[in-house]
Design a protein around this motif. Structure first.
Motif, PDB file in Angstrom:
ATOM      1  N   MET A  60      44.048  54.393  28.277  1.00 28.47           N
ATOM      2  CA  MET A  60      45.132  53.888  29.464  1.00 28.47           C
ATOM      3  C   MET A  60      45.303  52.281  29.535  1.00 28.47           C
ATOM      4  O   MET A  60      44.313  51.690  29.325  1.00 28.47           O
ATOM      5  N   THR A  61      46.367  51.965  29.831  1.00 31.58           N
ATOM      6  CA  THR A  61      46.724  50.376  29.986  1.00 31.58           C
ATOM      7  C   THR A  61      47.139  50.382  31.203  1.00 31.58           C
ATOM      8  O   THR A  61      47.945  50.813  31.628  1.00 31.58           O
ATOM      9  N   ALA A  62      46.499  49.117  31.824  1.00 32.49           N
ATOM     10  CA  ALA A  62      47.192  48.800  33.179  1.00 32.49           C
ATOM     11  C   ALA A  62      47.273  47.187  33.071  1.00 32.49           C
ATOM     12  O   ALA A  62      47.002  46.525  32.342  1.00 32.49           O
ATOM     13  N   GLN A  63      48.040  47.019  34.295  1.00 30.16           N
ATOM     14  CA  GLN A  63      48.507  45.541  34.461  1.00 30.16           C
ATOM     15  C   GLN A  63      48.229  45.375  36.191  1.00 30.16           C
ATOM     16  O   GLN A  63      48.729  46.103  36.825  1.00 30.16           O
ATOM     17  N   GLN A  70      47.176  42.670  29.863  1.00 26.98           N
ATOM     18  CA  GLN A  70      47.000  44.006  30.158  1.00 26.98           C
ATOM     19  C   GLN A  70      45.773  44.470  29.731  1.00 26.98           C
ATOM     20  O   GLN A  70      44.811  43.829  28.736  1.00 26.98           O
ATOM     21  N   GLN A  71      45.071  45.407  30.355  1.00 31.82           N
ATOM     22  CA  GLN A  71      43.689  45.840  30.240  1.00 31.82           C
ATOM     23  C   GLN A  71      43.888  47.376  29.695  1.00 31.82           C
ATOM     24  O   GLN A  71      44.613  48.281  30.328  1.00 31.82           O
ATOM     25  N   VAL A  72      43.216  47.511  28.568  1.00 35.27           N
ATOM     26  CA  VAL A  72      43.104  48.796  27.939  1.00 35.27           C
ATOM     27  C   VAL A  72      41.804  49.377  28.065  1.00 35.27           C
ATOM     28  O   VAL A  72      40.731  48.723  27.785  1.00 35.27           O
ATOM     29  N   LEU A  73      41.752  50.538  28.600  1.00 36.36           N
ATOM     30  CA  LEU A  73      40.226  51.037  28.794  1.00 36.36           C
ATOM     31  C   LEU A  73      40.210  52.423  28.064  1.00 36.36           C
ATOM     32  O   LEU A  73      41.157  53.172  28.274  1.00 36.36           O
ATOM     33  N   GLN A  74      39.450  52.824  27.377  1.00 37.55           N
ATOM     34  CA  GLN A  74      39.175  54.055  26.732  1.00 37.55           C
ATOM     35  C   GLN A  74      38.664  55.167  27.769  1.00 37.55           C
ATOM     36  O   GLN A  74      38.263  54.669  28.885  1.00 37.55           O
ATOM     37  N   VAL A 116      44.806  26.482  57.834  1.00 32.55           N
ATOM     38  CA  VAL A 116      44.427  27.560  57.078  1.00 32.55           C
ATOM     39  C   VAL A 116      42.930  27.573  56.786  1.00 32.55           C
ATOM     40  O   VAL A 116      42.317  26.845  55.818  1.00 32.55           O
ATOM     41  N   LYS A 117      42.268  28.611  57.216  1.00 34.62           N
ATOM     42  CA  LYS A 117      40.911  28.845  57.224  1.00 34.62           C
ATOM     43  C   LYS A 117      40.708  30.102  56.738  1.00 34.62           C
ATOM     44  O   LYS A 117      39.685  30.481  55.971  1.00 34.62           O
ATOM     45  N   HIS A 118      41.776  31.005  55.985  1.00 34.84           N
ATOM     46  CA  HIS A 118      41.465  32.512  55.588  1.00 34.84           C
ATOM     47  C   HIS A 118      42.633  32.662  54.503  1.00 34.84           C
ATOM     48  O   HIS A 118      43.779  32.331  54.854  1.00 34.84           O
ATOM     49  N   LEU A 119      42.287  33.176  53.377  1.00 37.36           N
ATOM     50  CA  LEU A 119      43.211  33.529  52.351  1.00 37.36           C
ATOM     51  C   LEU A 119      42.924  34.714  51.830  1.00 37.36           C
ATOM     52  O   LEU A 119      41.787  35.158  51.781  1.00 37.36           O
ATOM     53  N   THR A 120      44.087  35.549  51.555  1.00 41.93           N
ATOM     54  CA  THR A 120      43.735  36.627  50.933  1.00 41.93           C
ATOM     55  C   THR A 120      44.130  36.920  49.562  1.00 41.93           C
ATOM     56  O   THR A 120      45.539  36.484  49.246  1.00 41.93           O
ATOM     57  N   LEU A 121      43.333  37.227  48.436  1.00 42.82           N
ATOM     58  CA  LEU A 121      43.820  37.481  47.384  1.00 42.82           C
ATOM     59  C   LEU A 121      44.038  38.959  47.137  1.00 42.82           C
ATOM     60  O   LEU A 121      42.797  39.614  47.111  1.00 42.82           O
ATOM     61  N   ALA A 122      45.086  39.734  46.908  1.00 42.76           N
ATOM     62  CA  ALA A 122      45.189  41.030  46.601  1.00 42.76           C
ATOM     63  C   ALA A 122      45.867  41.193  45.275  1.00 42.76           C
ATOM     64  O   ALA A 122      46.617  40.584  44.723  1.00 42.76           O
ATOM     65  N   TYR A 123      45.484  42.360  44.720  1.00 42.04           N
ATOM     66  CA  TYR A 123      45.850  42.785  43.390  1.00 42.04           C
ATOM     67  C   TYR A 123      46.345  44.314  43.734  1.00 42.04           C
ATOM     68  O   TYR A 123      45.772  44.971  44.167  1.00 42.04           O
ATOM     69  N   THR A 124      47.584  44.585  42.922  1.00 38.51           N
ATOM     70  CA  THR A 124      47.939  46.016  42.759  1.00 38.51           C
ATOM     71  C   THR A 124      47.837  46.189  41.180  1.00 38.51           C
ATOM     72  O   THR A 124      48.421  45.749  40.685  1.00 38.51           O
ATOM     73  N   LEU A 125      47.315  47.583  40.990  1.00 36.23           N
ATOM     74  CA  LEU A 125      46.802  48.021  39.675  1.00 36.23           C
ATOM     75  C   LEU A 125      48.004  48.833  39.021  1.00 36.23           C
ATOM     76  O   LEU A 125      48.111  49.822  39.869  1.00 36.23           O
ATOM     77  N   PHE A 126      48.684  48.751  38.290  1.00 34.95           N
ATOM     78  CA  PHE A 126      49.853  49.722  37.685  1.00 34.95           C
ATOM     79  C   PHE A 126      49.376  50.138  36.509  1.00 34.95           C
ATOM     80  O   PHE A 126      49.010  49.556  35.627  1.00 34.95           O
TER      81      PHE A 126
END
Length: 185
Positions: free
Chosen positions: A106-109, A133-137, A158-168
């Motif tokens: 599969m390939t993900a971004q 893109q990430q390809v995993l076997q 600003v004392k707090h940041l959020t880094l969020a990822y959505t994987l498709f």
């Protein structure tokens, strides 16, 4: 047919135009850098982050890490830790883990977002799995780093940041593999 003085003026103008075009070509790189800094585009971090003397040890910012899968994504995907306390100006790293539990490649971004949105310009990713893109076997598990710097110019409130990822899952969008040439027909 033009007279000799008219031809000289035309040649002079063309030479002047060629010199101006040449000079503009040299000015493009500095102009581009100025534009990127002015508009906060292209993710340029510049030289300001090199050297420990630029780390603000007097304060800390909490960076929270979130991961979400899009509706059709089946991978396991999570950060190694939920949050980090970082000093502005310091280079930091967080590992995200991804695992393909299926029996097919599969390939993900990953698509990132920073909140609060007004602080996003102060968060600089210097290395990120989201850049490619990430390809995993089948069954494969990987650790993917994100290296980042919280800008020292981040407002003090600003004392707090959020880094969020959505994987498709983008496997279906990949071009089919090239046919393998066979010898002898």
């Amino acid at each position: 047919m033009k007279s000799a003085p008219e031809l000289r003026r035309l040649v002079g103008r063309l030479l002047l135009l060629a010199v101006l075009m040449f000079a503009f070509g040299f000015a493009l790189v500095p102009l581009y850098t100025v534009m990127c800094k002015a508009f906060g585009i292209n993710g340029k971090t510049g030289d300001a982050y090199q050297g420990s003397q630029l780390i603000d040890d007097s304060r800390k910012v909490r960076v929270q890490f979130l991961s979400t899968n899009a509706a059709d994504m089946v991978w396991g995907f999570y950060p190694e830790a939920q949050e980090l306390d970082v000093h502005p100006g310091a280079v930091n790293q967080m590992l995200f883990v991804a695992q393909n539990p299926t029996d097919k490649p599969m390939t993900a971004q990953a698509v990132p977002s920073i909140s609060p949105g007004t602080a996003a310009v102060y968060f600089h990713k210097t290395e990120c799995f989201c850049f490619t893109q990430q390809v995993l076997q089948p069954g494969e598990r990987i650790e993917m780093p994100v290296r980042f710097i919280v800008d020292r110019a981040l407002p003090d409130e600003v004392k707090h940041l959020t880094l969020a990822y959505t994987l498709f899952d983008i496997t279906a969008r990949q071009p089919p593999p090239a046919p393998v040439a066979r010898n002898g027909g």
